[in-house]
Design an enzyme around this catalytic site. Structure first.
Site, mmCIF file in Angstrom:
data_model
loop_
_atom_site.group_PDB
_atom_site.id
_atom_site.type_symbol
_atom_site.label_atom_id
_atom_site.label_comp_id
_atom_site.label_asym_id
_atom_site.label_seq_id
_atom_site.Cartn_x
_atom_site.Cartn_y
_atom_site.Cartn_z
ATOM 1 N N TYR A 67 0.850 -1.198 0.000
ATOM 2 C CA TYR A 67 0.000 0.000 0.000
ATOM 3 C C TYR A 67 0.882 1.243 0.000
ATOM 4 O O TYR A 67 1.914 1.263 0.694
ATOM 5 C CB TYR A 67 -0.914 0.030 1.225
ATOM 6 C CG TYR A 67 -2.359 -0.197 0.858
ATOM 7 C CD1 TYR A 67 -2.973 0.656 -0.048
ATOM 8 C CD2 TYR A 67 -3.086 -1.254 1.372
ATOM 9 C CE1 TYR A 67 -4.293 0.450 -0.425
ATOM 10 C CE2 TYR A 67 -4.406 -1.461 1.005
ATOM 11 C CZ TYR A 67 -5.001 -0.602 0.093
ATOM 12 O OH TYR A 67 -6.289 -0.795 -0.273
ATOM 13 N N GLU A 69 -0.631 4.833 -0.355
ATOM 14 C CA GLU A 69 -1.444 6.051 -0.572
ATOM 15 C C GLU A 69 -0.626 7.284 -0.235
ATOM 16 O O GLU A 69 0.204 7.260 0.680
ATOM 17 C CB GLU A 69 -2.708 5.990 0.284
ATOM 18 C CG GLU A 69 -3.762 5.098 -0.341
ATOM 19 C CD GLU A 69 -4.941 4.825 0.565
ATOM 20 O OE1 GLU A 69 -5.284 5.706 1.366
ATOM 21 O OE2 GLU A 69 -5.496 3.727 0.470
ATOM 22 N N ASP A 244 -7.050 15.067 -23.503
ATOM 23 C CA ASP A 244 -7.000 13.624 -23.256
ATOM 24 C C ASP A 244 -6.311 13.002 -24.470
ATOM 25 O O ASP A 244 -6.899 12.870 -25.540
ATOM 26 C CB ASP A 244 -8.433 13.112 -23.098
ATOM 27 C CG ASP A 244 -8.487 11.609 -22.876
ATOM 28 O OD1 ASP A 244 -7.474 10.922 -23.111
ATOM 29 O OD2 ASP A 244 -9.564 11.122 -22.480
ATOM 30 N N THR A 273 -3.828 7.271 -21.173
ATOM 31 C CA THR A 273 -3.618 5.907 -20.700
ATOM 32 C C THR A 273 -2.200 5.541 -21.120
ATOM 33 O O THR A 273 -1.575 6.245 -21.921
ATOM 34 C CB THR A 273 -4.605 4.913 -21.338
ATOM 35 O OG1 THR A 273 -4.575 5.094 -22.749
ATOM 36 C CG2 THR A 273 -6.003 5.104 -20.821
ATOM 37 N N LYS A 276 -2.225 2.095 -24.758
ATOM 38 C CA LYS A 276 -2.715 2.111 -26.148
ATOM 39 C C LYS A 276 -1.507 2.266 -27.073
ATOM 40 O O LYS A 276 -0.630 1.407 -27.077
ATOM 41 C CB LYS A 276 -3.750 3.215 -26.320
ATOM 42 C CG LYS A 276 -4.997 3.000 -25.451
ATOM 43 C CD LYS A 276 -6.078 4.012 -25.753
ATOM 44 C CE LYS A 276 -7.375 3.719 -25.022
ATOM 45 N NZ LYS A 276 -7.487 4.410 -23.720
ATOM 46 N N ARG A 282 -1.505 -1.551 -18.624
ATOM 47 C CA ARG A 282 -2.839 -0.948 -18.529
ATOM 48 C C ARG A 282 -2.846 0.053 -17.373
ATOM 49 O O ARG A 282 -2.612 -0.328 -16.227
ATOM 50 C CB ARG A 282 -3.833 -2.074 -18.266
ATOM 51 C CG ARG A 282 -5.266 -1.729 -18.348
ATOM 52 C CD ARG A 282 -6.064 -2.985 -18.638
ATOM 53 N NE ARG A 282 -5.747 -3.456 -19.965
ATOM 54 C CZ ARG A 282 -6.312 -2.972 -21.080
ATOM 55 N NH1 ARG A 282 -7.235 -2.044 -21.007
ATOM 56 N NH2 ARG A 282 -5.952 -3.416 -22.251
HETATM 57 N N1 DSN Z 1 -11.830 1.912 -24.189
HETATM 58 C C1 DSN Z 1 -11.061 2.964 -24.803
HETATM 59 C C2 DSN Z 1 -11.178 2.936 -26.276
HETATM 60 O O1 DSN Z 1 -11.410 1.861 -26.800
HETATM 61 O O2 DSN Z 1 -11.019 3.947 -26.923
HETATM 62 C C3 DSN Z 1 -11.438 4.250 -24.269
HETATM 63 O O3 DSN Z 1 -11.995 4.150 -23.011
#
Ligand code: DSN
Length: 481
Positions: A67, A69, A244, A273, A276, A282
């Protein structure tokens, strides 16, 4: 991977699966099957990728048990010295890779990163001035009456984001998401003829609506965004520009998007994120200017639960990979391959939203095949092509059935697919869709979900895909015993 690394990786995973199988063999089996399935399919989901074995292995350690935090050097638990090392390194890599003043690597996902950003903007823009007016230094000094008036101010703010069917994300103020509830929200769309962002229209809406937060970025818009223009719009109306970049972070990291197309020098707060196009574990991340750093730093425990230290460690590894020259080559190929995929569709008469792409994704409008997105997605899956259905602007089939299929190049580019393969992928997809008929409901009426795929098409496409997939193996050299 070198032969030595492949041997080590094969042996490490084979042994790890034996350890897992000794406790719950069905999980070990599902894990083996997932690798086999990913190896045998054309993965075209624009938000997915394949992280390196180093990134994957970093997630499987005892950092998961800790942990932590709070933030580096200021934790609510003892014994966080190694987590501090991990978090500091990940943040340092992120700052240097993106040229950001500040990086926060704790968010567990993109939605979490956006929540941290929203609360940070509210804290910086609304809470701090309110505290000053009240004459309090800290929220702990507020009386219940002060809290009541602060709650009214915090909860009475406006957010302007891109609409879902124009390619925006659920968290950009879409009604069913918390962002559409915690803010008064309005949405900007795209030009009805070209499908492109119309900055004059965004500016006009911003002047009229006067948002506190202007959100730029997308999850299904196949074009680049001029963030310098978005910042001008934000400045004119006194908004905070939040970008974003979850989908295209890899193209920013790989210097495909530079200058006005790079959000980091223009936005106050950037969220992403890490799994991607950035090809990491992730998770999520927030970049910010110094001005917003103190409020972003309060992300945990204000908005987030304890950080996933094992995932922060994997973020550090992935960000270190993204700082290598080879990542720039990869990112450029992702964009080049998207062009090849788009041309492959256009040359075969298919319709693309905006007529093409200049990022990592294309949005195929499947209505010319007489199909909904749901039917197309399912027929393609039968043929081993993994995609996801997606709304097109002003979609007559709504967000569930949709009229589009979104396709991205990051994952197959990681496998080594190039121009010829992506042209062939377009050919195979058109073949499947041209040989799919809409089905009927049980009552015999038209169905938006059922479909009939022509005899033999799935097998033909799978065997053509197998040739390409065998030529570009996933995790080459990784053999499970
Ligand atoms: N799930 C992502 C996407 O496929 O674009 C975004 O949340």
């Amino acid at each position: 991977m070198s032969d030595d690394l492949s041997r080590l990786t094969s042996s490490a995973y084979s042994q790890a699966l034996e350890v897992i199988a000794a406790v719950e063999p069905r999980i070990a089996e599902a894990t083996r099957q997932e690798l086999a399935d990913q190896r045998a399919s054309l993965k075209l989901i624009a938000s997915e990728n394949y992280a390196s074995p180093a990134v994957l292995m970093t997630m499987g350690t005892w950092f998961s048990d800790k942990y932590a935090e709070g933030t580096v050097g200021h934790r609510f638990y003892a014994g966080c010295q190694n987590v501090d090392t991990v978090e500091s390194l990940a943040a340092e890599h992120a700052r240097e890779l993106f040229g950001a003043e500040y990086a926060y690597v704790q968010p567990h996902s993109g939605i979490d990163a956006n929540l941290v950003a929203f609360w940070s903007i509210l804290a910086h823009r609304v809470e701090s001035p309110a505290l000053e007016r009240i004459g309090a230094k800290n929220v702990s000094e507020l009386t219940e009456a002060d809290w009541e008036s602060l709650r009214k101010e915090l909860g009475n703010q406006r957010l302007l984001g891109m609409s879902l069917d124009a390619g925006g994300h659920l968290t950009h103020g879409f009604r069913p998401n918390i962002s559409g509830k915690m803010f008064h929200q309005q949405q900007y769309g795209t030009d009805p003829v070209t499908g492109l962002l119309d900055y004059d229209a965004v500016a006009a809406k911003a002047r009229e609506f006067k948002p506190l937060v202007l959100v730029a970025g997308y999850s299904a818009y196949p074009r680049r965004v001029d963030f310098a223009k978005m910042r001008e719009i934000a400045d004119e109306v006194g908004a905070t520009l939040m970008v974003d970049m979850a989908h295209f972070a890899g193209l920013v990291a790989g210097k495909v998007f530079t200058g006005d197309e790079d959000p980091v020098p223009h936005a106050h707060v950037v969220t992403t994120t890490t799994h991607k196009s950035l090809r990491g574990p992730r998770g999520g991340m927030v970049l910010a200017t110094e001005e917003y750093a103190p409020s972003v730093d309060r992300g945990c425990p204000m908005v987030l639960g304890g950080p996933l230290s094992h995932v922060m460690a994997a973020k550090a590894v992935a960000l270190a990979e993204a700082r290598q020259d080879s990542f720039r080559t990869y990112a450029q190929k992702v964009a080049d391959n998207a062009q090849s995929l788009a041309q492959g569709f256009l040359s075969r008469g298919a319709n693309l939203v905006t007529g093409g792409t200049d990022n990592h994704l294309v949005l195929l409008d499947v209505s010319s095949f007489g199909l909904t997105g749901r039917q197309a997605e399912s027929a393609l899956l039968d043929a081993g092509v993994v995609t996801n259905r997606n709304s097109v602007p002003n979609d007559p089939n709504g967000a569930w059935y949709t009229s589009g299929v979104r396709l991205g190049t990051p994952a197959l580019t990681t496998r080594g697919f190039g121009h010829d393969e992506f042209d062939r992928v377009a050919e195979l997809i058109v073949d499947v869709l041209a040989n799919t008929q809409p089905g009927t409901t049980k009552a015999g009426g038209p169905s938006k979900a059922s479909y009939v795929l022509g005899d033999g098409v799935a097998d033909k496409v799978k065997s053509a895909s197998a040739e390409m997939l065998d030529k570009h193996p996933l995790y080459p050299g990784l053999e499970l015993s």
